[in-house]
Design an enzyme around this catalytic site. Structure first.
Site, PDB file in Angstrom:
ATOM      1  N   LYS A 287       0.236   1.078   1.144  1.00 23.49           N
ATOM      2  CA  LYS A 287      -1.172   1.494   0.620  1.00 23.49           C
ATOM      3  C   LYS A 287      -1.452   2.805  -0.081  1.00 23.49           C
ATOM      4  CE  LYS A 287      -2.333  -1.836   1.050  1.00 23.49           C
ATOM      5  NZ  LYS A 287      -1.516  -3.050   0.459  1.00 23.49           N
TER       6      LYS A 287
ATOM      7  N   TRP B  38       0.716   0.072  -8.176  1.00 16.96           N
ATOM      8  CA  TRP B  38       0.376   0.821  -9.553  1.00 16.96           C
ATOM      9  C   TRP B  38       1.543   1.583 -10.040  1.00 16.96           C
ATOM     10  CZ3 TRP B  38      -3.332   5.639  -9.719  1.00 16.96           C
ATOM     11  CH2 TRP B  38      -3.807   6.265 -11.055  1.00 16.96           C
TER      12      TRP B  38
ATOM     13  N   HIS C  83       9.770   0.627   1.456  1.00 11.23           N
ATOM     14  CA  HIS C  83       8.882   1.514   2.040  1.00 11.23           C
ATOM     15  C   HIS C  83       9.765   2.234   3.344  1.00 11.23           C
ATOM     16  CE1 HIS C  83       5.120  -0.309   0.571  1.00 11.23           C
ATOM     17  NE2 HIS C  83       5.297  -1.131   0.782  1.00 11.23           N
TER      18      HIS C  83
ATOM     19  N   ARG D  35      -0.577   9.935  -0.813  1.00  8.82           N
ATOM     20  CA  ARG D  35      -2.170   9.555  -1.179  1.00  8.82           C
ATOM     21  C   ARG D  35      -2.855  10.197   0.363  1.00  8.82           C
ATOM     22  NH1 ARG D  35      -5.384   3.629  -1.272  1.00  8.82           N
ATOM     23  NH2 ARG D  35      -7.142   4.587  -2.695  1.00  8.82           N
TER      24      ARG D  35
ATOM     25  N   ARG E 242      -8.062  -3.707  -4.229  1.00  5.39           N
ATOM     26  CA  ARG E 242      -9.297  -3.938  -3.500  1.00  5.39           C
ATOM     27  C   ARG E 242     -10.449  -3.049  -4.436  1.00  5.39           C
ATOM     28  NH1 ARG E 242     -12.065  -0.753   0.744  1.00  5.39           N
ATOM     29  NH2 ARG E 242     -10.596   0.796   0.059  1.00  5.39           N
TER      30      ARG E 242
ATOM     31  N   GLY F 267      -9.452   0.689  -5.734  1.00  8.01           N
ATOM     32  CA  GLY F 267      -8.555   1.792  -6.173  1.00  8.01           C
ATOM     33  C   GLY F 267      -9.421   2.888  -6.508  1.00  8.01           C
TER      34      GLY F 267
HETATM   35  P1  PAP Z   1       1.430  -1.857  -0.832  1.00  7.87           P
HETATM   36  O1  PAP Z   1       2.147  -0.575  -0.381  1.00  7.87           O
HETATM   37  O2  PAP Z   1       1.340  -2.749   0.362  1.00  7.87           O
HETATM   38  O3  PAP Z   1       2.459  -2.620  -2.091  1.00  7.87           O
HETATM   39  P2  PAP Z   1      -0.582  -0.656  -2.446  1.00  7.87           P
HETATM   40  O4  PAP Z   1      -0.500  -0.985  -3.867  1.00  7.87           O
HETATM   41  O5  PAP Z   1       0.244   0.828  -2.015  1.00  7.87           O
HETATM   42  O6  PAP Z   1       0.088  -1.751  -1.513  1.00  7.87           O
HETATM   43  O7  PAP Z   1      -1.877  -0.366  -2.007  1.00  7.87           O
HETATM   44  C1  PAP Z   1      -2.956  -0.864  -2.495  1.00  7.87           C
HETATM   45  C2  PAP Z   1      -3.991   0.001  -2.995  1.00  7.87           C
HETATM   46  O8  PAP Z   1      -3.453   0.572  -4.530  1.00  7.87           O
HETATM   47  C3  PAP Z   1      -5.286  -0.371  -3.028  1.00  7.87           C
HETATM   48  O9  PAP Z   1      -5.989   0.887  -2.643  1.00  7.87           O
HETATM   49  P3  PAP Z   1      -7.488   0.498  -1.805  1.00  7.87           P
HETATM   50  O10 PAP Z   1      -7.405  -0.284  -0.770  1.00  7.87           O
HETATM   51  O11 PAP Z   1      -8.164   1.949  -1.478  1.00  7.87           O
HETATM   52  O12 PAP Z   1      -8.270   0.053  -2.991  1.00  7.87           O
HETATM   53  C4  PAP Z   1      -5.512  -0.652  -4.478  1.00  7.87           C
HETATM   54  O13 PAP Z   1      -6.739  -0.813  -4.614  1.00  7.87           O
HETATM   55  C5  PAP Z   1      -4.760   0.274  -5.104  1.00  7.87           C
HETATM   56  N1  PAP Z   1      -4.328   0.086  -6.470  1.00  7.87           N
HETATM   57  C6  PAP Z   1      -3.590  -1.280  -6.862  1.00  7.87           C
HETATM   58  N2  PAP Z   1      -3.584  -1.406  -8.092  1.00  7.87           N
HETATM   59  C7  PAP Z   1      -4.194  -0.178  -8.756  1.00  7.87           C
HETATM   60  C8  PAP Z   1      -4.127   0.387  -9.939  1.00  7.87           C
HETATM   61  N3  PAP Z   1      -3.743  -0.249 -10.979  1.00  7.87           N
HETATM   62  N4  PAP Z   1      -4.474   1.661  -9.996  1.00  7.87           N
HETATM   63  C9  PAP Z   1      -5.075   2.334  -9.146  1.00  7.87           C
HETATM   64  N5  PAP Z   1      -5.049   1.802  -7.837  1.00  7.87           N
HETATM   65  C10 PAP Z   1      -4.459   0.464  -7.428  1.00  7.87           C
END
Ligand code: PAP
Length: 328
Positions: free
Chosen positions: A80, A85, A144, A166, A294, A296
């Protein structure tokens, strides 16, 4: 570059015997580890870090059998932190000569986790060991896995690591929402928070995970690059160019003038990716791709985290990161 594993050609009976043996070994290992109930299943404490039932077999195999190559690039995060991204950005950057940013780009019809596989989720299944022999000259992979648990060849080779950090409160809130999307919600918000503070979270303790890579990036800046989600959001072009340089595929002035930076950032932007059909309705195992997108936002923790909980996380973070120079 293709990142698809190739198929195995071992005879079926031999495969099933081995599979049974490995399954037994896995069960034996798991039965010796401390465990904690987690969303209908368990997290296991393995060498100081917590992993899910789904991560454990692939993680053990990864540690035993993965051989890093000098040309490899590993995208590493604590869950997360913005993994999806960063995977998208690195994939678009490294493959921009093979896949120009146009309507046929793989990121338009595949989720970044399908294009950049997480090593600990490659399970042995019907093979003796997961097949790491991905095609392509330069492998781009994700994990991870904490630094202390990486296979030796990763740190001893020329393989590059890109780590994304983050804000811990945003990680926690994102992790809570994500975990709820995984299905069973047997743990209350308060219990979940308490466990997180004690270090019991996917690949946690989150602070130890981050610190390991942060320190490595200071010791070996040519090998480990630490990016911050918040800085990437604030200055995406600067960070993308920095990433390209680190990976040895810098964006030339000519490319930049032709719009390459904006194109890559646009392709990988939250709004663009979230609204793609593959990310609205596609799935990754039993998880909907939508769960990775979610909102971002930076600082969204304010909407979910009461001030005393925020204070407790800040306090732990300050203690853990004290003297490290890391500020999240
Ligand atoms: P993972 O480690 O399980 O793969 P990960 O991608 O790190 O998950 O976490 C998702 C977070 O990145 C989400 O944050 P939020 O819950 O605070 O919203 C998601 O919205 C955010 N995220 C995914 N894609 C993007 C993107 N293209 N740009 C910015 N943030 C993103």
């Amino acid at each position: 570059m293709s990142t698809s594993p190739s198929s195995s050609s071992a005879p079926l009976s031999e495969d099933s015997d081995l599979q049974e043996l490995m399954e037994q070994q896995r069960k034996n290992l798991l039965s010796t580890l401390p465990r904690q109930r987690w969303q209908g299943s368990y997290l296991y404490k393995y060498n100081g870090f917590w992993f899910s039932t789904m991560q454990m077999p692939g993680l053990v195999e990864f540690r035993k059998h993965f051989q890093a190559r000098d040309s490899d690039v590993l995208i590493i995060t604590t869950p997360k932190s913005g993994t999806t991204w960063l995977k998208a950005l690195a994939f678009a950057l490294m493959n921009r000569n093979i896949y120009p940013i146009n309507q046929n780009h793989p990121l338009l019809n595949q989720n970044p986790h399908t294009l950049v596989l997480n090593l600990e989720y490659l399970s042995p299944h019907d093979k003796q060991h997961p097949d790491y022999s991905f095609q392509g000259s330069r492998r781009l992979l994700g994990t991870h896995c904490p630094l202390a648990l990486l296979p030796e060849s990763v740190m001893n080779s020329g393989c590059k690591i890109v780590y994304l950090c983050r804000n811990i409160k945003d990680i926690f809130v994102s992790y809570w929402h994500f975990t709820n999307k995984l299905g069973s919600t047997e743990t209350s918000f308060e219990e979940f928070f308490d466990l997180f503070c004690k270090g019991v979270s996917l690949s946690g303790p989150v602070w130890d995970h981050v610190l390991g890579y942060w320190k490595a990036s200071l010791d070996k800046p040519q090998k480990v690059l630490c990016l911050k989600y918040e800085e990437m959001t604030q200055e995406p072009a600067f960070n993308l160019k920095h990433l390209a340089e680190f990976l040895g595929c810098p964006i030339s002035q000519e490319e930049e003038t032709a719009g390459a930076v904006d194109e890559i950032l646009g392709l990988c932007s939250f709004d663009q990716m979230r609204n793609l059909e593959v990310n609205k309705s596609g799935t990754l195992g039993n998880l909907r791709n939508h769960a990775f997108f979610r909102n971002g936002k930076v600082g969204d923790w304010k909407n979910d985290l009461p001030s005393e909980m925020a204070g407790r996380l800040d306090q732990i973070t300050a203690q853990k990161f004290h003297g490290s120079g890391l500020d999240l």
